[in-house]
Design a protein around this motif. Structure first.
Motif, PDB file in Angstrom:
ATOM      1  N   GLU A  86       0.616  -1.290   0.034  1.00 24.34           N
ATOM      2  CA  GLU A  86      -0.093   0.226  -0.065  1.00 24.34           C
ATOM      3  C   GLU A  86       0.899   1.280  -0.011  1.00 24.34           C
ATOM      4  OE1 GLU A  86      -3.018  -0.120  -0.378  1.00 24.34           O
ATOM      5  OE2 GLU A  86      -3.439  -1.977   0.013  1.00 24.34           O
ATOM      6  N   ILE A  87       2.053   1.124   0.728  1.00 25.95           N
ATOM      7  CA  ILE A  87       3.039   2.397   0.614  1.00 25.95           C
ATOM      8  C   ILE A  87       3.538   2.600  -0.801  1.00 25.95           C
ATOM      9  CG2 ILE A  87       5.309   3.255   1.446  1.00 25.95           C
ATOM     10  CD1 ILE A  87       4.810   1.705   4.177  1.00 25.95           C
ATOM     11  N   VAL A  88       4.203   1.623  -1.418  1.00 27.00           N
ATOM     12  CA  VAL A  88       4.309   1.727  -2.917  1.00 27.00           C
ATOM     13  C   VAL A  88       3.202   2.311  -3.699  1.00 27.00           C
ATOM     14  CG1 VAL A  88       5.116   0.407  -4.849  1.00 27.00           C
ATOM     15  CG2 VAL A  88       6.307  -0.133  -2.396  1.00 27.00           C
ATOM     16  N   VAL A 147     -14.517  -2.872   8.940  1.00 29.62           N
ATOM     17  CA  VAL A 147     -13.338  -3.411   9.173  1.00 29.62           C
ATOM     18  C   VAL A 147     -11.979  -2.607   8.635  1.00 29.62           C
ATOM     19  CG1 VAL A 147     -11.840  -5.750   8.726  1.00 29.62           C
ATOM     20  CG2 VAL A 147     -14.436  -5.663   8.821  1.00 29.62           C
ATOM     21  N   LEU A 148     -11.059  -2.229   9.493  1.00 29.75           N
ATOM     22  CA  LEU A 148     -10.033  -1.594   9.274  1.00 29.75           C
ATOM     23  C   LEU A 148      -8.713  -2.408   8.916  1.00 29.75           C
ATOM     24  CD1 LEU A 148     -10.186   1.909  11.395  1.00 29.75           C
ATOM     25  CD2 LEU A 148     -11.006   1.394   9.054  1.00 29.75           C
ATOM     26  N   ALA A 149      -8.355  -2.282   7.734  1.00 31.79           N
ATOM     27  CA  ALA A 149      -6.809  -2.911   7.475  1.00 31.79           C
ATOM     28  C   ALA A 149      -5.950  -1.733   7.655  1.00 31.79           C
ATOM     29  CB  ALA A 149      -6.908  -3.537   6.041  1.00 31.79           C
ATOM     30  N   GLN A 150      -4.600  -2.226   7.948  1.00 30.53           N
ATOM     31  CA  GLN A 150      -3.839  -0.935   8.258  1.00 30.53           C
ATOM     32  C   GLN A 150      -2.922  -0.339   7.040  1.00 30.53           C
ATOM     33  OE1 GLN A 150      -1.703  -3.328  11.515  1.00 30.53           O
ATOM     34  NE2 GLN A 150      -2.063  -1.594  12.530  1.00 30.53           N
ATOM     35  N   GLY A 151      -2.848  -1.204   5.821  1.00 34.33           N
ATOM     36  CA  GLY A 151      -2.008  -0.872   4.976  1.00 34.33           C
ATOM     37  C   GLY A 151      -2.059   0.575   4.424  1.00 34.33           C
ATOM     38  N   LYS A 152      -3.451   0.910   4.045  1.00 34.78           N
ATOM     39  CA  LYS A 152      -3.847   2.273   3.651  1.00 34.78           C
ATOM     40  C   LYS A 152      -3.604   3.366   4.440  1.00 34.78           C
ATOM     41  CE  LYS A 152      -6.824   0.864  -0.585  1.00 34.78           C
ATOM     42  NZ  LYS A 152      -6.517  -0.373  -0.592  1.00 34.78           N
ATOM     43  N   ILE A 153      -4.011   2.984   5.760  1.00 33.35           N
ATOM     44  CA  ILE A 153      -3.796   3.819   6.737  1.00 33.35           C
ATOM     45  C   ILE A 153      -2.398   4.212   6.879  1.00 33.35           C
ATOM     46  CG2 ILE A 153      -4.279   4.516   9.162  1.00 33.35           C
ATOM     47  CD1 ILE A 153      -6.479   2.337   9.080  1.00 33.35           C
ATOM     48  N   VAL A 154      -1.453   3.331   6.994  1.00 28.41           N
ATOM     49  CA  VAL A 154      -0.076   3.745   7.225  1.00 28.41           C
ATOM     50  C   VAL A 154       0.465   4.389   6.116  1.00 28.41           C
ATOM     51  CG1 VAL A 154       2.235   2.604   7.558  1.00 28.41           C
ATOM     52  CG2 VAL A 154       0.321   1.651   8.871  1.00 28.41           C
ATOM     53  N   PRO A 167      -5.250  -8.953   6.818  1.00 25.82           N
ATOM     54  CA  PRO A 167      -5.899  -8.529   5.431  1.00 25.82           C
ATOM     55  C   PRO A 167      -6.285  -9.541   4.501  1.00 25.82           C
ATOM     56  CG  PRO A 167      -4.287  -6.749   6.018  1.00 25.82           C
ATOM     57  CD  PRO A 167      -4.140  -7.789   7.081  1.00 25.82           C
ATOM     58  N   LEU A 168      -5.215 -10.716   4.727  1.00 25.26           N
ATOM     59  CA  LEU A 168      -5.389 -11.687   3.531  1.00 25.26           C
ATOM     60  C   LEU A 168      -6.665 -12.598   4.098  1.00 25.26           C
ATOM     61  CD1 LEU A 168      -2.408 -11.070   3.287  1.00 25.26           C
ATOM     62  CD2 LEU A 168      -1.980 -13.419   2.560  1.00 25.26           C
ATOM     63  N   VAL A 226       3.254   1.251  13.310  1.00 27.57           N
ATOM     64  CA  VAL A 226       1.809   1.217  12.466  1.00 27.57           C
ATOM     65  C   VAL A 226       0.672   1.508  13.499  1.00 27.57           C
ATOM     66  CG1 VAL A 226       2.593  -0.208  10.835  1.00 27.57           C
ATOM     67  CG2 VAL A 226       1.851  -1.428  12.882  1.00 27.57           C
ATOM     68  N   ILE A 227       1.054   1.462  14.902  1.00 30.09           N
ATOM     69  CA  ILE A 227      -0.130   1.478  15.783  1.00 30.09           C
ATOM     70  C   ILE A 227      -0.807   2.802  15.872  1.00 30.09           C
ATOM     71  CG2 ILE A 227      -0.796   1.439  18.177  1.00 30.09           C
ATOM     72  CD1 ILE A 227       1.111  -1.135  18.292  1.00 30.09           C
ATOM     73  N   ARG A 228       0.219   4.088  15.996  1.00 30.30           N
ATOM     74  CA  ARG A 228      -0.332   5.441  16.091  1.00 30.30           C
ATOM     75  C   ARG A 228      -1.220   5.965  14.949  1.00 30.30           C
ATOM     76  NH1 ARG A 228       2.474  10.432  19.324  1.00 30.30           N
ATOM     77  NH2 ARG A 228       0.469  11.928  18.962  1.00 30.30           N
ATOM     78  N   PRO A 229      -0.670   5.580  13.808  1.00 27.08           N
ATOM     79  CA  PRO A 229      -1.834   5.917  12.645  1.00 27.08           C
ATOM     80  C   PRO A 229      -3.080   5.314  12.396  1.00 27.08           C
ATOM     81  CG  PRO A 229       0.760   5.710  11.645  1.00 27.08           C
ATOM     82  CD  PRO A 229       0.385   5.176  13.115  1.00 27.08           C
ATOM     83  N   THR A 230      -3.069   4.008  13.005  1.00 27.16           N
ATOM     84  CA  THR A 230      -4.418   3.363  13.166  1.00 27.16           C
ATOM     85  C   THR A 230      -5.197   3.714  14.343  1.00 27.16           C
ATOM     86  OG1 THR A 230      -3.267   1.407  12.319  1.00 27.16           O
ATOM     87  CG2 THR A 230      -5.244   1.186  13.156  1.00 27.16           C
ATOM     88  N   THR A 231      -4.698   4.145  15.323  1.00 26.03           N
ATOM     89  CA  THR A 231      -5.381   4.605  16.542  1.00 26.03           C
ATOM     90  C   THR A 231      -6.069   6.166  16.331  1.00 26.03           C
ATOM     91  OG1 THR A 231      -3.350   5.228  17.793  1.00 26.03           O
ATOM     92  CG2 THR A 231      -4.665   3.149  18.178  1.00 26.03           C
ATOM     93  N   GLU A 232      -4.999   6.698  15.445  1.00 23.04           N
ATOM     94  CA  GLU A 232      -5.748   8.229  15.178  1.00 23.04           C
ATOM     95  C   GLU A 232      -6.903   8.286  14.352  1.00 23.04           C
ATOM     96  OE1 GLU A 232      -1.537  10.821  15.253  1.00 23.04           O
ATOM     97  OE2 GLU A 232      -2.255   9.977  13.413  1.00 23.04           O
ATOM     98  N   MET A 233      -7.010   7.093  13.472  1.00 27.24           N
ATOM     99  CA  MET A 233      -8.106   7.053  12.397  1.00 27.24           C
ATOM    100  C   MET A 233      -9.542   6.365  13.222  1.00 27.24           C
ATOM    101  SD  MET A 233      -9.014   7.156   9.393  1.00 27.24           S
ATOM    102  CE  MET A 233      -7.393   7.357   8.578  1.00 27.24           C
ATOM    103  N   VAL A 234      -9.327   5.573  14.227  1.00 25.90           N
ATOM    104  CA  VAL A 234     -10.512   4.758  14.943  1.00 25.90           C
ATOM    105  C   VAL A 234     -11.646   5.461  15.367  1.00 25.90           C
ATOM    106  CG1 VAL A 234     -11.162   3.468  16.897  1.00 25.90           C
ATOM    107  CG2 VAL A 234      -8.922   2.668  15.569  1.00 25.90           C
ATOM    108  N   GLY A 235     -11.174   6.509  16.267  1.00 27.99           N
ATOM    109  CA  GLY A 235     -12.256   7.455  16.737  1.00 27.99           C
ATOM    110  C   GLY A 235     -13.169   8.406  15.728  1.00 27.99           C
ATOM    111  N   THR A 236     -12.566   8.479  14.452  1.00 26.21           N
ATOM    112  CA  THR A 236     -13.214   9.228  13.436  1.00 26.21           C
ATOM    113  C   THR A 236     -14.198   8.391  12.618  1.00 26.21           C
ATOM    114  OG1 THR A 236     -11.474   8.665  11.633  1.00 26.21           O
ATOM    115  CG2 THR A 236     -11.354  10.799  12.979  1.00 26.21           C
TER     116      THR A 236
END
Length: 274
Positions: free
Chosen positions: A19-21, A210-217, A194-195, A99-109
């Protein structure tokens, strides 16, 4: 100047790198999977810190000014110590992100009910990293956790698409959902998971996100580089990718195709010399 380093204890970080690439294709990347010592999920804090720091230092030695820990267990059990205690001494001009902080910043929104479920390895669950981080940003959000120890072996044995996987997918989903009827957001807090996304969605009630982390990170890294031009200018941009493993490259390449979605050719790094 140099590439972006991406580290994981094994293969799961390849779902993040993919997802980063996709989001930032212009940069150069070096991936390091510590497959010889995986899984990290059931190891203690000190061991995980030692292994993670060794791999981060290796990526620094390979020219990376910035390293992403694309591993929830390493992010939970090693990142803070590396950032606060190790980097000032060994590489004050370099940075390590998780990867944890970017994910947790998104959850509450995303949650409407303010009830969120975390599915993760034993190590990530026991670290309490997700409840702690979510509480910093969204103190009103209630967090439920469930370890899913059978999911990584299913995926790494390429059994995740078979019917037998449904039993274990449903088992852990039933366990987490039995904790509350109001959970509306489910975080896949392991980069392998995610698989299993297709099967997870099959066994979930309607209305649960359902939140997978790739796009969030990936988006978080893009934002980080925008906010830190001094780091962005140190990154090389020729669009290359190189892959490294501490285990057998042939096995890694075969598995990597499942996680990364395309063929790779990896090199071996001896874990004993990290």
């Amino acid at each position: 100047m140099g590439p972006i380093g991406v580290f994981d204890s094994g293969y799961g970080g390849l779902t993040v790198l993919k997802e980063i690439v996709a989001e930032l294709p212009q940069y150069d990347y070096i991936y390091l999977g510590d497959n010889a010592r995986a899984p990290y999920g059931n190891r203690g804090f000190d061991t995980i810190h030692t292994y993670t720091l060794q791999c981060v230092k290796k990526l620094f030695d390979m020219g990376c000014p910035l390293v992403v820990l694309a591993c929830n267990t390493a992010s939970a059990k090693a990142l803070r110590t590396i950032q606060q205690k190790d980097l000032p001494h060994i590489a004050p001009d370099k940075r390590v992100l998780g990867v944890i902080r970017p994910t947790t910043e998104m959850v509450g929104t995303i949650t409407q009910s303010n009830e969120v479920a975390i599915l993760a390895t034993n190590g990530t669950v026991s670290s309490q990293s997700y409840p702690i981080e979510i509480a910093k940003f969204f103190p009103d959000v209630k967090v439920f956790q469930q370890a899913c120890p059978m999911w990584v072996p299913l995926i790494e044995n390429n059994e995740h698409e078979n019917e037998g996987a449904d039993y274990f997918v449903k088992e852990y989903l039933d366990k987490i959902l039995s904790q509350s009827n109001n959970i509306d957001t489910l975080v896949l807090a392991c980069t392998h998971y995610p698989l299993l996304l297709r099967k997870i969605k099959q066994h979930l009630p309607a209305g649960i996100t359902v939140l997978a982390q790739g796009k969030i990170v990936a988006r978080s890294l893009k934002d980080y580089l925008h906010r830190h031009p001094e780091m962005e200018q140190r990154l090389t941009k020729t669009g290359t990718r190189s892959f490294n493993t501490t285990d057998d490259p042939g096995i890694f390449d075969q598995m990597a195709e499942i996680f990364f979605g395309q063929k790779v050719a990896s090199a071996k790094i001896d874990a004993d010399h990290l």
